[in-house]
Design a protein around this motif. Structure first.
Motif, PDB file in Angstrom:
ATOM      1  N   PRO A   1       0.818  -1.218   0.000  1.00 39.06           N
ATOM      2  CA  PRO A   1       0.000   0.000   0.000  1.00 39.06           C
ATOM      3  C   PRO A   1       0.847   1.262   0.000  1.00 39.06           C
ATOM      4  N   LYS A   2       0.298   2.316  -0.537  1.00 38.32           N
ATOM      5  CA  LYS A   2       0.931   3.625  -0.439  1.00 38.32           C
ATOM      6  C   LYS A   2       0.450   4.270   0.848  1.00 38.32           C
ATOM      7  N   ILE A   3       1.361   4.507   1.761  1.00 38.84           N
ATOM      8  CA  ILE A   3       1.009   5.039   3.074  1.00 38.84           C
ATOM      9  C   ILE A   3       1.308   6.528   3.115  1.00 38.84           C
ATOM     10  N   PRO A   4       0.295   7.373   3.307  1.00 36.20           N
ATOM     11  CA  PRO A   4       0.585   8.807   3.425  1.00 36.20           C
ATOM     12  C   PRO A   4       1.330   9.086   4.725  1.00 36.20           C
ATOM     13  N   VAL A   5       2.473   9.759   4.616  1.00 36.70           N
ATOM     14  CA  VAL A   5       3.330  10.005   5.769  1.00 36.70           C
ATOM     15  C   VAL A   5       3.475  11.513   5.974  1.00 36.70           C
ATOM     16  N   THR A   6       3.270  11.944   7.208  1.00 36.63           N
ATOM     17  CA  THR A   6       3.544  13.324   7.593  1.00 36.63           C
ATOM     18  C   THR A   6       4.969  13.390   8.129  1.00 36.63           C
ATOM     19  N   LEU A   7       5.802  14.220   7.510  1.00 35.27           N
ATOM     20  CA  LEU A   7       7.204  14.305   7.900  1.00 35.27           C
ATOM     21  C   LEU A   7       7.384  15.213   9.123  1.00 35.27           C
ATOM     22  N   TYR A   8       8.295  14.800   9.984  1.00 40.26           N
ATOM     23  CA  TYR A   8       8.721  15.662  11.083  1.00 40.26           C
ATOM     24  C   TYR A   8      10.222  15.484  11.258  1.00 40.26           C
ATOM     25  N   LYS A   9      10.833  16.340  12.032  1.00 39.59           N
ATOM     26  CA  LYS A   9      12.272  16.233  12.303  1.00 39.59           C
ATOM     27  C   LYS A   9      12.529  16.563  13.758  1.00 39.59           C
ATOM     28  N   ALA A  10      13.723  16.220  14.229  1.00 41.25           N
ATOM     29  CA  ALA A  10      14.089  16.543  15.604  1.00 41.25           C
ATOM     30  C   ALA A  10      13.965  18.042  15.825  1.00 41.25           C
ATOM     31  N   GLY A  11      13.345  18.400  16.932  1.00 38.06           N
ATOM     32  CA  GLY A  11      13.104  19.810  17.244  1.00 38.06           C
ATOM     33  C   GLY A  11      11.673  20.228  16.983  1.00 38.06           C
ATOM     34  N   ASP A  12      10.941  19.441  16.163  1.00 40.11           N
ATOM     35  CA  ASP A  12       9.549  19.777  15.859  1.00 40.11           C
ATOM     36  C   ASP A  12       8.636  19.391  17.023  1.00 40.11           C
ATOM     37  N   THR A  13       7.538  20.132  17.144  1.00 34.94           N
ATOM     38  CA  THR A  13       6.449  19.786  18.064  1.00 34.94           C
ATOM     39  C   THR A  13       5.164  19.761  17.258  1.00 34.94           C
ATOM     40  N   PHE A  14       4.371  18.708  17.409  1.00 28.86           N
ATOM     41  CA  PHE A  14       3.114  18.602  16.660  1.00 28.86           C
ATOM     42  C   PHE A  14       2.035  18.015  17.560  1.00 28.86           C
ATOM     43  N   GLN A  15       0.801  18.324  17.220  1.00 33.53           N
ATOM     44  CA  GLN A  15      -0.351  17.908  18.014  1.00 33.53           C
ATOM     45  C   GLN A  15      -1.028  16.716  17.361  1.00 33.53           C
ATOM     46  N   VAL A  16      -1.279  15.684  18.127  1.00 34.95           N
ATOM     47  CA  VAL A  16      -2.034  14.516  17.652  1.00 34.95           C
ATOM     48  C   VAL A  16      -3.110  14.234  18.693  1.00 34.95           C
ATOM     49  N   GLY A  17      -4.357  14.546  18.364  1.00 31.48           N
ATOM     50  CA  GLY A  17      -5.426  14.391  19.338  1.00 31.48           C
ATOM     51  C   GLY A  17      -5.104  15.186  20.586  1.00 31.48           C
ATOM     52  N   PRO A  18      -5.220  14.580  21.759  1.00 36.50           N
ATOM     53  CA  PRO A  18      -4.940  15.313  23.006  1.00 36.50           C
ATOM     54  C   PRO A  18      -3.449  15.365  23.363  1.00 36.50           C
ATOM     55  N   PHE A  19      -2.600  14.813  22.505  1.00 32.93           N
ATOM     56  CA  PHE A  19      -1.175  14.712  22.802  1.00 32.93           C
ATOM     57  C   PHE A  19      -0.378  15.774  22.054  1.00 32.93           C
ATOM     58  N   SER A  20       0.459  16.497  22.780  1.00 36.75           N
ATOM     59  CA  SER A  20       1.450  17.361  22.149  1.00 36.75           C
ATOM     60  C   SER A  20       2.767  16.602  22.161  1.00 36.75           C
ATOM     61  N   ILE A  21       3.380  16.452  20.988  1.00 30.89           N
ATOM     62  CA  ILE A  21       4.539  15.573  20.860  1.00 30.89           C
ATOM     63  C   ILE A  21       5.736  16.374  20.367  1.00 30.89           C
ATOM     64  N   GLU A  22       6.823  16.320  21.122  1.00 33.21           N
ATOM     65  CA  GLU A  22       8.070  16.972  20.741  1.00 33.21           C
ATOM     66  C   GLU A  22       9.107  15.912  20.391  1.00 33.21           C
ATOM     67  N   ALA A  23       9.741  16.058  19.234  1.00 30.15           N
ATOM     68  CA  ALA A  23      10.787  15.131  18.801  1.00 30.15           C
ATOM     69  C   ALA A  23      12.144  15.669  19.244  1.00 30.15           C
ATOM     70  N   ILE A  24      12.935  14.821  19.893  1.00 30.15           N
ATOM     71  CA  ILE A  24      14.232  15.227  20.451  1.00 30.15           C
ATOM     72  C   ILE A  24      15.326  14.400  19.807  1.00 30.15           C
ATOM     73  N   ASN A  25      16.355  15.055  19.341  1.00 30.32           N
ATOM     74  CA  ASN A  25      17.454  14.341  18.682  1.00 30.32           C
ATOM     75  C   ASN A  25      18.201  13.451  19.670  1.00 30.32           C
ATOM     76  N   VAL A  26      18.392  12.178  19.270  1.00 33.18           N
ATOM     77  CA  VAL A  26      19.250  11.263  20.025  1.00 33.18           C
ATOM     78  C   VAL A  26      20.215  10.612  19.045  1.00 33.18           C
ATOM     79  N   THR A  27      21.198   9.914  19.578  1.00 28.80           N
ATOM     80  CA  THR A  27      22.174   9.200  18.760  1.00 28.80           C
ATOM     81  C   THR A  27      21.834   7.719  18.747  1.00 28.80           C
ATOM     82  N   HIS A  28      21.919   7.122  17.568  1.00 28.70           N
ATOM     83  CA  HIS A  28      21.689   5.680  17.426  1.00 28.70           C
ATOM     84  C   HIS A  28      22.441   5.239  16.173  1.00 28.70           C
ATOM     85  N   SER A  29      22.306   3.988  15.804  1.00 30.99           N
ATOM     86  CA  SER A  29      23.062   3.439  14.674  1.00 30.99           C
ATOM     87  C   SER A  29      22.305   3.569  13.353  1.00 30.99           C
TER      88      SER A  29
END
Length: 536
Positions: A98-126
């Motif tokens: 299927p073609k899945i519609p994706v909303t892009l975000y990046k570290a530092g962004d804050t976005f609202q999903v229903g009652p949740f406010s979500i902030e993306a924080i940069n971390v290090t991984h592989s």
């Protein structure tokens, strides 16, 4: 198979978000199965209240089930550009996906999903673009770390954002849901820069070809190897479909900028042995991956020979040890030197050791700790560390348990159905629906099919026909196994009074029991037996 749910609101009016949607790979305990997914029956039941799926990063155990499970949910998906690019590349390689519609975000962004406010924080991984998530509601903030480590000198991207995590901790954090993968290991993980320096030294000293196998998603490691090869005057070949797919996405997002172009396979044979480096798939012993093909000398254009070197720049995932050992032995038998982590610094984990966990707790200072992402031993070790760090409430959570974080004390309040779904070919189902138990039995003791044909007078028209699969040809004494089974089936039918042979089920069950017993007497195992009865 990471998949976490966060709900907000009373039971009869609760809204949900899902964090990650991962896949696992089937081992020998699941014969014929391609992939293993989390059972999402609870999400399907709550689909009307599921607001979104948010992917923290593009490792298969965090996003790999999306293409198969999203059609059952059809909710918005949030992901970083790198994750979205890999998802699209994977979709193009799977007909009918299927073609899945994706909303892009990046570290530092804050976005609202229903009652949740979500902030993306940069971390290090592989992998590029991993994030932790600060999930805010009026009852408090939950920090969901995803996969992370503390590396001041990562190969790609910025270090874990200590300043932002400290600031969030200063605001007050209700709960920390945190990676436990390396909670048994003391100290701190080595830096990726140290691995890069070690690989550069090893490649520079080698007199033959050097092949380095790692996870295809580890673009930082691929870049480090390619840079090290360039520094010592070597050219690089990428091998493996998934490796090339990930590299294409990384190149589009400029993560491979500044590197010389990779060599084509058809040109590889013209490169002197001491000027060649191969980066390839197969670090987990996959029999169809590029490394396995080289170990068997089955590739038409690329080969390894005596004096060459293979570096396993990865850890072995539990369950894959035998396949990895088989490939290492095949390489060693051909005179290829095998280098692995432990002998030299050729790999570093993307997960936090205990020293890094302590730093995270110092930054966040949560009221509640919820160890996640690990086996039982890791989760218990993490829980003990959290208590040592002064966290008053530590929730020992397991799959399916629902914990209330607020209001009131943290406690398990419910249990939801969980389990596994299995993908085999184009079909997905539960263990029962996909006949996993029967497959194990078939793999263990084979199958015998018997055809009994009766005449109009209910006598055997001829000896029963017997077909065996996965069954020995002879018994201990050298007698033909099939003939023993034919005799057993015929004897069982003839022992039934003729007037009772009208009941085909009686005939079928008698023949089945007799054949199974005969196999057990001669072999010590009881195969699956299927009997067909007909009347001419």
């Amino acid at each position: 198979m990471n998949l976490a749910l966060y709900g907000y609101g009373p039971e009869d009016d609760r809204e949900w978000i899902a964090i990650d949607c991962g896949v696992s790979f089937a081992g020998p305990e699941f014969p014929g199965v391609d992939l293993v997914f989390p059972d999402i029956r609870f999400l399907i039941q709550e689909r009307h209240s599921l607001k979104a799926i948010i992917i923290t990063h593009a490792h298969e155990d965090h996003y790999g089930a999306l293409l198969d499970l999203w059609p059952k949910l059809k909710v918005p998906v949030y992901a970083t550009a790198f994750t979205a690019g890999l998802l699209q590349a994977k979709r193009e390689g799977e007909p009918g996906a299927p073609k899945i519609p994706v909303t892009l975000y990046k570290a530092g962004d804050t976005f609202q999903v229903g009652p949740f406010s979500i902030e993306a924080i940069n971390v290090t991984h592989s992998i590029p673009e991993p994030v932790a998530l600060a999930i805010r509601t009026k009852f408090g903030t939950v920090v969901h770390t995803g996969d992370w480590k503390i590396d001041p000198t990562p190969a790609l991207g910025a270090p874990t954002d200590e300043a932002r995590l400290r600031a969030i901790g200063n605001e007050g954090v209700l709960a920390l849901v945190c990676d436990s993968t390396n909670a048994l290991s003391e100290g701190e993980s080595p830096s990726e820069q140290a691995v890069s320096a070690s690989l550069r030294e090893i490649i520079g000293k080698s007199k033959g070809r050097v092949a380095i196998t790692t996870f295809s998603s580890n673009i930082g490691r691929i870049r480090s190897v390619a840079q090290a090869a360039h520094d010592v005057g070597r050219q690089v070949l990428l091998m493996g479909r998934s490796m090339k797919r990930v590299a294409d996405v990384a190149a589009e997002l400029e993560y491979l900028d500044g590197l010389p172009p990779f060599v084509d396979e058809q040109d590889f044979g013209y490169i002197p042995r001491d000027k060649a480096v191969i980066i390839l798939t197969g670090s987990q012993g996959e029999p169809r991956a590029a490394l396995a093909r080289l170990a068997r000398d089955e590739h038409p254009a690329v080969a390894l020979s005596k004096g060459d070197m293979v570096i396993f720049s990865s850890r072995s995932i539990p369950g894959n040890e035998k396949g990895i050992i088989d490939i290492k032995n095949a390489l060693i038998d051909r005179g290829v030197e095998v280098v692995e982590d432990g002998r030299q610094l050729v790999h570093v984990s993307g997960h936090p050791r205990r020293g890094e966990l302590r730093q995270m707790y110092d930054w966040i200072r949560p009221k509640i700790a919820v160890p996640a992402h690990g086996e039982a031993a890791h989760l218990v070790a993490h829980a003990g560390l959290a208590r040592e760090q002064g966290v008053k409430e530590v929730v020992s959570l397991r799959n399916g348990k629902m914990v209330r974080l607020a209001p009131g004390p943290a406690e398990i309040i419910d249990e939801v159905p969980v389990g596994r779904l299995y993908k085999d070919g184009t079909l997905i189902g539960t263990a029962e629906e996909m006949a996993i138990s029967e497959r194990r039995k078939l793999a263990f003791a084979g199958h015998i099919a018997v055809h009994v044909e009766l005449t109009e007078k209910l006598e055997l028209r001829h000896d029963p026909d017997v077909v065996t699969l996965g069954v020995p040809r002879e018994d201990f004494d050298g007698e033909d196994f099939g003939e023993l089974l034919v005799e057993a089936a015929a004897g069982a039918v003839e022992s039934i009074p003729r007037n009772r042979r009208k009941d085909f089920e009686t005939v079928r069950e008698a023949a089945r029991r007799a054949v199974r017993a005969a196999a057990a007497d001669a072999w010590g195992k009881k195969p699956i037996v299927t009997v067909f009865v007909s009347r001419g």
